[in-house]
Motif scaffolding. Structure first.
Motif, mmCIF file in Angstrom:
data_model
loop_
_atom_site.group_PDB
_atom_site.id
_atom_site.type_symbol
_atom_site.label_atom_id
_atom_site.label_comp_id
_atom_site.label_asym_id
_atom_site.label_seq_id
_atom_site.Cartn_x
_atom_site.Cartn_y
_atom_site.Cartn_z
ATOM 1 N N LEU A 51 0.844 -1.196 0.000
ATOM 2 C CA LEU A 51 0.000 0.000 0.000
ATOM 3 C C LEU A 51 0.886 1.255 0.000
ATOM 4 C CD1 LEU A 51 -2.674 -1.140 2.628
ATOM 5 C CD2 LEU A 51 -2.949 -1.077 0.156
ATOM 6 N N SER B 147 1.564 3.545 -1.998
ATOM 7 C CA SER B 147 1.094 4.816 -2.567
ATOM 8 C C SER B 147 0.088 5.515 -1.651
ATOM 9 C CB SER B 147 0.437 4.559 -3.924
ATOM 10 O OG SER B 147 -0.734 3.773 -3.776
ATOM 11 N N CYS B 148 -0.311 4.851 -0.589
ATOM 12 C CA CYS B 148 -1.419 5.369 0.229
ATOM 13 C C CYS B 148 -0.960 5.998 1.542
ATOM 14 C CB CYS B 148 -2.376 4.230 0.567
ATOM 15 S SG CYS B 148 -3.157 3.508 -0.875
ATOM 16 N N GLU B 149 -1.729 6.971 1.974
ATOM 17 C CA GLU B 149 -1.578 7.460 3.342
ATOM 18 C C GLU B 149 -2.449 6.573 4.229
ATOM 19 O OE1 GLU B 149 -2.981 11.302 5.871
ATOM 20 O OE2 GLU B 149 -2.511 11.647 3.761
ATOM 21 N N ASP C 17 -6.164 6.583 2.108
ATOM 22 C CA ASP C 17 -6.776 7.647 1.318
ATOM 23 C C ASP C 17 -7.166 7.147 -0.086
ATOM 24 O OD1 ASP C 17 -4.116 7.416 0.637
ATOM 25 O OD2 ASP C 17 -3.733 9.563 0.459
ATOM 26 N N LEU C 18 -6.243 6.515 -0.791
ATOM 27 C CA LEU C 18 -6.529 6.139 -2.181
ATOM 28 C C LEU C 18 -7.269 4.817 -2.334
ATOM 29 C CD1 LEU C 18 -3.253 6.965 -4.180
ATOM 30 C CD2 LEU C 18 -5.291 8.379 -3.911
ATOM 31 N N ALA C 19 -6.896 3.817 -1.527
ATOM 32 C CA ALA C 19 -7.417 2.464 -1.743
ATOM 33 C C ALA C 19 -8.622 2.166 -0.860
ATOM 34 C CB ALA C 19 -6.315 1.434 -1.509
ATOM 35 N N ASP C 20 -9.174 3.181 -0.231
ATOM 36 C CA ASP C 20 -10.278 3.006 0.702
ATOM 37 C C ASP C 20 -9.860 2.022 1.798
ATOM 38 O OD1 ASP C 20 -12.740 3.642 1.737
ATOM 39 O OD2 ASP C 20 -13.804 2.124 0.597
ATOM 40 N N GLU C 21 -10.682 1.019 2.080
ATOM 41 C CA GLU C 21 -10.332 0.070 3.130
ATOM 42 C C GLU C 21 -9.833 -1.246 2.548
ATOM 43 O OE1 GLU C 21 -13.354 1.530 6.666
ATOM 44 O OE2 GLU C 21 -13.513 -0.506 5.879
#
Lengths: 339, 339
Positions: free
Chosen positions: B168, B170-172, B306-310
């Motif tokens: 993950l 790329s995600c915060e 943020d980007l990939a939801d859950e």
């Protein structure tokens, strides 16, 4: 490497998601990899925007949404499309997000092979070329000495390929079983909760934009079968192609079958199975409350291993930013390996 | 690097699991990394086996099981233990699997810091030193320029740390919420399915070896709270220590509470929450069929991004080979980075 010049090929939902995600995440990518990412070209099916000095990601999305064509991008709009774009600008990585084509794998196949020939890395969300010619494409990448990453081709934002390869690196992968198509899972979930007929829910799903106008790829299991082939090749080392998968969709499932299953505490789900003995996509009875009991547009997969027993992962199977997040993670991984 | 010499420190269930897993996976590690792994020492709490030429992993496990002490290892048995072992042999990586100590973090703390001072990489399954002194230990590893990996400290074979960091990337990460203790999940699951009282199920769990003779660490939420601190520091960048976590265990949950929840289609689970606003372990009501509805000794975690939801992950929270698989994955990752 200080700077990575990318081309975004395909500018529908996923391509626009990549542009949006890149504009949000430039600092994060720079922090994690030391590399600045610059979009030097973006192309839709018939036009493009090209600038060696870099394009504005938000303006790309705005132009496409408002004008319908990237040719309308101020100053740098172009009539070039497809393979020509790869010759029109200097770049390091192709972000390939054209629509999946399960008949002849185009344009993804030509674009990808050309990028490899040019010595460029490729990140893709496309399933068609991988489902039809996995071995050929991965072999071409190895021969060219470039990186080829395709996490987004299976499961949207549900990590499965990098997940299995990297975080289960000590394990032998015995099999993978899961729900790899969000549209059919949504339809079956609603049929189960509402007791309605397939046709009714399909129509409503189309109105909501969850099912496509031509829903064949999803409801007949074709999409899930492509993903089955990709997982078989990439994670279990099975040399398989699309025609090796036994495929049955959900269009024959009626509300009576679902009600009958419910009485014994079962659900009907479209299950993909990936094992050396069986490559199959078909409706199956699964126990309520089991790990396959995920509803809505969620995807899930259970990975059976030797050391870690079973590990499961659940995530949204589609979505513009969600799929883009998987492509950005692939890009970050490539950039980390460069430095 | 052609060869990696490892010391296995701590030779209970996890240490023995590492030895067994290494003996199974030497070829795989060599294939994936190009490096041969050799065990040059293994130590239990009061003795060890040491040989610069390498020890036989299966014989180590057999000796410990049959003789009770590694000192009984043929020819290479030794009375050395603890820190002295690190001086007795040349090594590259410490595999630290001593028992968690939440009072003063020993012996893990001293062993780890000494290995760092000697310029050695460390892979650990220990929670105590991380829960009490995360920042100090990670800081010391950075200062020494060595690698420090601790996937096995949280969730056994459920990948969460490498999973979140790598797949993950790329995600915060906004928050993590999940079930981080298998023993309490097993007890609550059985209380729910059988309607029995806490004391009855606890006693049976102890007889089955699922709960320990002194079950305090598990049932009072201490184990889950340690893991909460580790996730807060490592994945959300929260500078927290054990005392920052609000902890409530399951020993006050009676069968009446569980029955009451069931009537409204809820379950009671021991939920760990990791967010900038809240570090907490407590019994919570969760909806039947939700992603938190996993039973038995399974662990699960939902990562909000943020980007990939859950994205959620599920796996066995404990087990000898299962935990060892996470440590071997960490070792593979270190070896890949060397070459």
């Amino acid at each position: 490497m200080d700077e990575c010049k990318v081309i975004i090929m395909g500018f529908g939902s996923v391509g626009q998601g990549v542009a949006n995600a890149l504009s949000m995440k430039k600092d994060l990518i720079k922090d994690k990899t030391g590399v600045s990412v610059k979009v030097v070209a973006a192309a839709d099916s018939s036009s493009s925007a090209i600038s060696q000095d870099g394009l504005d990601e938000e303006l790309l999305v705005k132009t496409k949404k408002e004008e319908g064509k990237l040719a309308a991008y101020p100053e740098f709009g172009s009539d070039k499309s497809g393979l020509d774009v790869l010759d029109a600008v200097e770049y390091d990585c192709l972000i390939e997000a054209t629509p999946t084509n399960i008949v002849d794998a185009q344009p993804a196949l030509s674009l990808t092979l050309k990028a490899f020939e040019q010595g460029k890395d490729v990140v893709t969300s496309n399933k068609g070329h991988l489902a039809l010619k996995f071995k050929e494409i991965v072999g071409a990448a190895e021969e060219a000495g470039v990186e080829f990453k395709y996490e987004a081709s299976v499961g949207g934002s549900m990590p499965i390929i990098n997940f299995t390869r990297d975080t289960l690196a000590s394990c032998e992968i015995k099999s993978i079983k899961g729900i790899l198509n969000g549209t059919t899972n949504y339809i079956l979930s609603r049929m189960t909760s509402e007791g309605s007929d397939y046709e009714v829910i399909l129509k409503e799903s189309q109105e909501l934009g969850i099912a496509e106008t031509d829903p064949t790829q999803d409801v007949e299991g074709i999409d899930a079968a492509c993903k089955t082939v990709i997982l078989a090749n990439s994670l279990l080392g099975i040399d398989a192609t699309y025609s090796d998968v036994k495929v049955e969709g959900i269009s024959n499932i009626n509300s009576q079958a679902i009600e009958l299953a419910k009485k014994d505490d079962y659900l009907i789900k479209l299950i993909a199975e990936v094992s050396p003995e069986n490559l199959q996509v078909s409706p199956r009875l699964i126990k309520r409350g089991s790990s396959y009991d995920v509803s809505g547009t969620l995807n899930m997969a259970t990975i059976k291993t030797d050391l870690a027993d079973e590990v499961s992962v659940i995530g949204l199977g589609a979505g513009s930013l969600e799929t883009a997040s998987a492509m950005l993670t692939d890009l970050i991984s490539i950039l980390k390996n460069k430095n």
